[in-house]
Enzyme design. Structure first.
Site, PDB file in Angstrom:
ATOM      1  N   HIS A  32      20.939 -45.325  55.966  1.00 46.09           N
ATOM      2  CA  HIS A  32      20.017 -44.933  57.037  1.00 46.09           C
ATOM      3  C   HIS A  32      19.902 -43.410  57.093  1.00 46.09           C
ATOM      4  CE1 HIS A  32      17.883 -45.932  60.798  1.00 46.09           C
ATOM      5  NE2 HIS A  32      18.448 -44.849  61.320  1.00 46.09           N
ATOM      6  N   MET A  36      14.256 -35.880  61.801  1.00 46.76           N
ATOM      7  CA  MET A  36      13.811 -35.440  63.141  1.00 46.76           C
ATOM      8  C   MET A  36      13.047 -34.133  63.032  1.00 46.76           C
ATOM      9  SD  MET A  36      17.326 -36.049  65.213  1.00 46.76           S
ATOM     10  CE  MET A  36      18.275 -37.566  65.031  1.00 46.76           C
ATOM     11  N   HIS A  65      14.351 -43.349  58.580  1.00 41.29           N
ATOM     12  CA  HIS A  65      13.920 -43.476  59.981  1.00 41.29           C
ATOM     13  C   HIS A  65      13.244 -42.180  60.398  1.00 41.29           C
ATOM     14  CE1 HIS A  65      15.397 -43.984  64.452  1.00 41.29           C
ATOM     15  NE2 HIS A  65      14.083 -44.068  64.336  1.00 41.29           N
ATOM     16  N   MET A  67      11.692 -39.926  62.857  1.00 37.97           N
ATOM     17  CA  MET A  67      11.500 -39.571  64.266  1.00 37.97           C
ATOM     18  C   MET A  67      10.639 -38.312  64.285  1.00 37.97           C
ATOM     19  SD  MET A  67      15.324 -40.422  65.571  1.00 37.97           S
ATOM     20  CE  MET A  67      15.974 -40.408  63.900  1.00 37.97           C
TER      21      MET A  67
HETATM   22  C1  DX5 Z   1      19.660 -41.483  66.657  1.00 36.91           C
HETATM   23  C2  DX5 Z   1      19.568 -41.971  65.244  1.00 36.91           C
HETATM   24  C3  DX5 Z   1      20.696 -42.847  64.846  1.00 36.91           C
HETATM   25  C4  DX5 Z   1      22.069 -42.221  64.939  1.00 36.91           C
HETATM   26  C5  DX5 Z   1      22.983 -43.323  65.377  1.00 36.91           C
HETATM   27  O1  DX5 Z   1      18.446 -41.008  67.080  1.00 36.91           O
HETATM   28  O2  DX5 Z   1      18.374 -42.696  65.044  1.00 36.91           O
HETATM   29  O3  DX5 Z   1      20.486 -43.412  63.560  1.00 36.91           O
HETATM   30  O4  DX5 Z   1      22.553 -41.657  63.756  1.00 36.91           O
HETATM   31  O5  DX5 Z   1      24.234 -42.807  65.631  1.00 36.91           O
HETATM   32  P1  DX5 Z   1      25.367 -43.678  66.338  1.00 36.91           P
HETATM   33  O6  DX5 Z   1      25.592 -44.898  65.499  1.00 36.91           O
HETATM   34  O7  DX5 Z   1      26.542 -42.757  66.338  1.00 36.91           O
HETATM   35  O8  DX5 Z   1      24.884 -44.006  67.719  1.00 36.91           O
HETATM   36 ZN    ZN Z   2      18.186 -43.828  63.150  1.00 39.05          ZN
END
Ligand code: DX5
Ligand code: ZN
Length: 220
Positions: A32, A36, A65, A67
């Site tokens: 993953h 951002m 992912h 964002m």
């Molecule tokens: C947060 C990210 C997550 C983050 C999760 O915005 O999308 O993927 O890395 O981290 P944990 O598992 O520590 O909550």
């Molecule tokens: Zn994420």
């Protein structure tokens, strides 16, 4: 099959290659990768050069992912950098249909995410075109936050709709998933588990083993 997708946001960036190879060795299916932009979410993480540089290290599915606001601008470049599966946020897209088409045209699997306060019903019109949906179980932007209990109902609702339609769409959950919250999301129907702070740290292999033991109970 229930899959694990370690989030490298919590990896040791001074030793990123080592950490990536370690989650690969420990049997994680997806990797993953949180991107951002400082606009859709308050923070800025990393982008193309990081993805490109870790791509040759592993065959794991690169689960990117995004964002970022208006992700359509960058889909092709993420595909070229090595993404296999691209998740965009419903809230960040002006024309979600176009973005889904762009992801597929770039040769990637397509996924759409919703933030905790966005109802899952916004995904219903697109479900049959999606390889995965991502239900955020914290506000996107930072690792290490606590699981938001009210999102459990959303996992249950989207999983039920997917089942009702006989689709193979995967249900990913992201944020605050650890040994204490994993049962809740699995029981609600999640089948792709993101773990950041619960995976990376002193004993990566041990952490994965512990999560896997819980996941196995829900394997059909
Ligand atoms: C947060 C990210 C997550 C983050 C999760 O915005 O999308 O993927 O890395 O981290 P944990 O598992 O520590 O909550
Ligand atoms: Zn994420």
């Amino acid at each position: 099959m229930i899959k694990l997708s370690p989030s490298i946001l919590s990896a040791d960036f001074a030793n990123l290659g080592r950490d990536v190879m370690e989650v690969d060795r420990a049997g994680a299916e997806y990797l993953h990768i949180d991107v951002m932009d400082g606009l859709f979410v308050p923070s800025i993480s990393y982008g193309f050069p990081i993805i490109r540089s870790i791509r040759p290290l592993t065959k794991m599915v690169f689960d990117v992912h995004l964002m970022i606001q208006d992700p359509i601008r960058y889909i092709d470049e993420f595909a070229k950098a090595g993404a296999d599966l691209i998740t965009v946020h419903q809230e960040a897209c002006e024309n979600l249909q176009e973005v889904i088409h762009a992801i597929k045209a770039a040769g990637c699997r397509a996924s759409v995410s919703v933030k905790p306060n966005t109802p899952v019903s916004v995904l219903f019109d697109y479900l049959d075109q999606l390889d995965m949906v991502l239900i955020m179980t914290v506000e996107p932007g930072f690792g290490g936050q606590a699981y938001l209990e009210f999102t459990t109902e959303k996992i249950r609702a989207i999983s039920a709709e997917i089942k009702r339609r006989g689709l193979a769409t995967e249900v990913q959950v992201d944020g605050g998933i650890n040994r204490n919250t994993l049962d809740t999301v699995l029981e609600a129907g999640a089948n792709v588990i993101v773990g950041g702070s619960s995976v990376f740290g002193k004993d990566i292999a041990g952490n994965i083993q512990e999560l896997r033991t819980i996941m196995e109970k829900y394997e059909k």
